[in-house]
Design an enzyme around this catalytic site. Structure first.
Site, PDB file in Angstrom:
ATOM      1  N   THR A  54       0.830  -1.202   0.000  1.00 30.24           N
ATOM      2  CA  THR A  54       0.000   0.000   0.000  1.00 30.24           C
ATOM      3  C   THR A  54       0.866   1.254   0.000  1.00 30.24           C
ATOM      4  O   THR A  54       0.446   2.304  -0.489  1.00 30.24           O
ATOM      5  CB  THR A  54      -0.953  -0.006   1.209  1.00 30.24           C
ATOM      6  N   TYR A 142       4.184 -11.988   6.480  1.00 36.23           N
ATOM      7  CA  TYR A 142       3.083 -11.513   5.628  1.00 36.23           C
ATOM      8  C   TYR A 142       2.713 -12.639   4.677  1.00 36.23           C
ATOM      9  O   TYR A 142       3.468 -12.961   3.765  1.00 36.23           O
ATOM     10  CB  TYR A 142       3.534 -10.271   4.875  1.00 36.23           C
ATOM     11  N   LYS A 170       0.673 -10.959   9.361  1.00 34.42           N
ATOM     12  CA  LYS A 170      -0.359 -10.231   8.627  1.00 34.42           C
ATOM     13  C   LYS A 170      -1.009 -11.250   7.704  1.00 34.42           C
ATOM     14  O   LYS A 170      -0.375 -11.772   6.786  1.00 34.42           O
ATOM     15  CB  LYS A 170       0.219  -9.064   7.836  1.00 34.42           C
ATOM     16  N   VAL A 210      -4.285  -4.971  10.167  1.00 34.31           N
ATOM     17  CA  VAL A 210      -3.455  -4.056   9.388  1.00 34.31           C
ATOM     18  C   VAL A 210      -4.339  -3.630   8.228  1.00 34.31           C
ATOM     19  O   VAL A 210      -4.511  -4.355   7.259  1.00 34.31           O
ATOM     20  CB  VAL A 210      -2.158  -4.714   8.889  1.00 34.31           C
TER      21      VAL A 210
END
Length: 300
Positions: A54, A142, A170, A210
């Site tokens: 992001t 992640y 995440k 998140v």
């Protein structure tokens, strides 16, 4: 009332996957990043994830990543944790970025599964262990196989949980069963990485989220978890449902979350700026549609 099945939250509870503001010429906007970070913390985020997808990490330099961490740390001080994305498809480069993040003042690192090369599970495990061994920072794994092409399988996750610095995940696996298996057998702190799963994962013991949508409505995201934490599960469900149209518009309508978040932030006069190629700013029709959905949510 607290969530009795919830693990500890090493990086906070409501984390924002923060965009990286750029100036009109495409340079890093460090002043804007500090102002945006301050707003996010004031509106309920107790953690910020910088230099993730992001945050347009594929198009920022190593030096820019470190500069961003330093600027945001200066802006928020100790009022929020800072987790810096360091994941690449090259273990050596990932180690270098982890050491740089530690030096810049990050509280932890986000390490994505090596992408494109699709390493087997033993290589995935070795990659994460080498990165975790390299610095003193705690690690958030992640798991996002839809982008990387490779899953961190639950059994691999369970083995990695034995490492003292691998503390969190995440989760964008879209595998609720697998997530629950790991939660039941480890002390890893899970964070929902998909906004539509914020409440669902929190209800089964996750530490928080998140959130990309939190760039725009941080308070609304925090309120979902606040309501559940207070024992008002019906209200938590209503709040998650109210956010669903915006989550869909930002995350499932054909444009990357970075693009939709920047479109809304720009429309609201908040720091964002342009995208770096190959990403492009949302067109007028898409931006207007996003603004309409946003206005409906904030008016509710």
């Amino acid at each position: 009332m607290t969530n009795p099945g919830k693990t500890s939250a090493p990086f906070g509870r409501t984390l924002c996957a923060m965009i990286t503001p750029f100036t009109g010429s495409g340079a890093l906007d460090l002043d804007g990043a500090g102002r945006l970070a301050g707003r996010l913390v004031a509106e309920g985020c107790d953690g910020l994830v910088l230099n993730g997808t992001t945050g347009e990490s594929p198009t920022t330099t190593d030096a820019e990543k470190a500069e961003l961490v330093r600027a945001v740390r200066a802006a928020v001080g100790g009022h929020a944790s800072i987790v810096s994305g360091v994941g690449t498809s090259d273990t050596r480069h990932t180690v270098e970025l982890s050491l740089a993040a530690e030096k810049a003042g990050a509280d932890g690192v986000l390490v994505v599964t090596p992408y494109y090369s699709r390493p087997p599970q033993d290589a995935v495990e070795a990659h994460f262990r080498e990165v975790a061994d390299a610095s003193g920072l705690p690690v958030m794994l992640y798991d996002i196989p839809g982008r990387t092409g490779t899953r961190i399988e639950p059994e691999t996750m369970i083995r990695l949980a034995e490492h003292p610095r691998i503390v969190a995940v995440k989760d964008c696996s879209y595998d609720l069963l697998g997530t629950q298996k790991v939660l039941a057998r480890t002390e890893l702190a899970y964070y929902a990485g998909c906004d539509e799963h914020i409440l669902a994962l929190y209800a089964v013991g996750a530490a928080g989220c998140v959130s990309t949508v939190a760039n725009v409505v941080p308070r609304r995201v925090a309120e979902i978890l606040d309501a559940f934490e207070a024992g008002d599960t019906a209200r938590a469900a209503r709040l998650q449902q109210r956010a669903t149209p915006l989550i869909e518009a930002m995350m499932a309508a054909g444009l990357p979350g970075t693009v939709t978040a920047k479109a809304l932030l720009n429309a609201l006069g908040l720091p964002a700026g342009p995208m770096r190629a190959p990403l492009r700013l949302a067109g007028r029709e898409a931006a207007d549609g996003l603004r309409a959905v946003y206005e409906e949510l904030v008016a509710a």
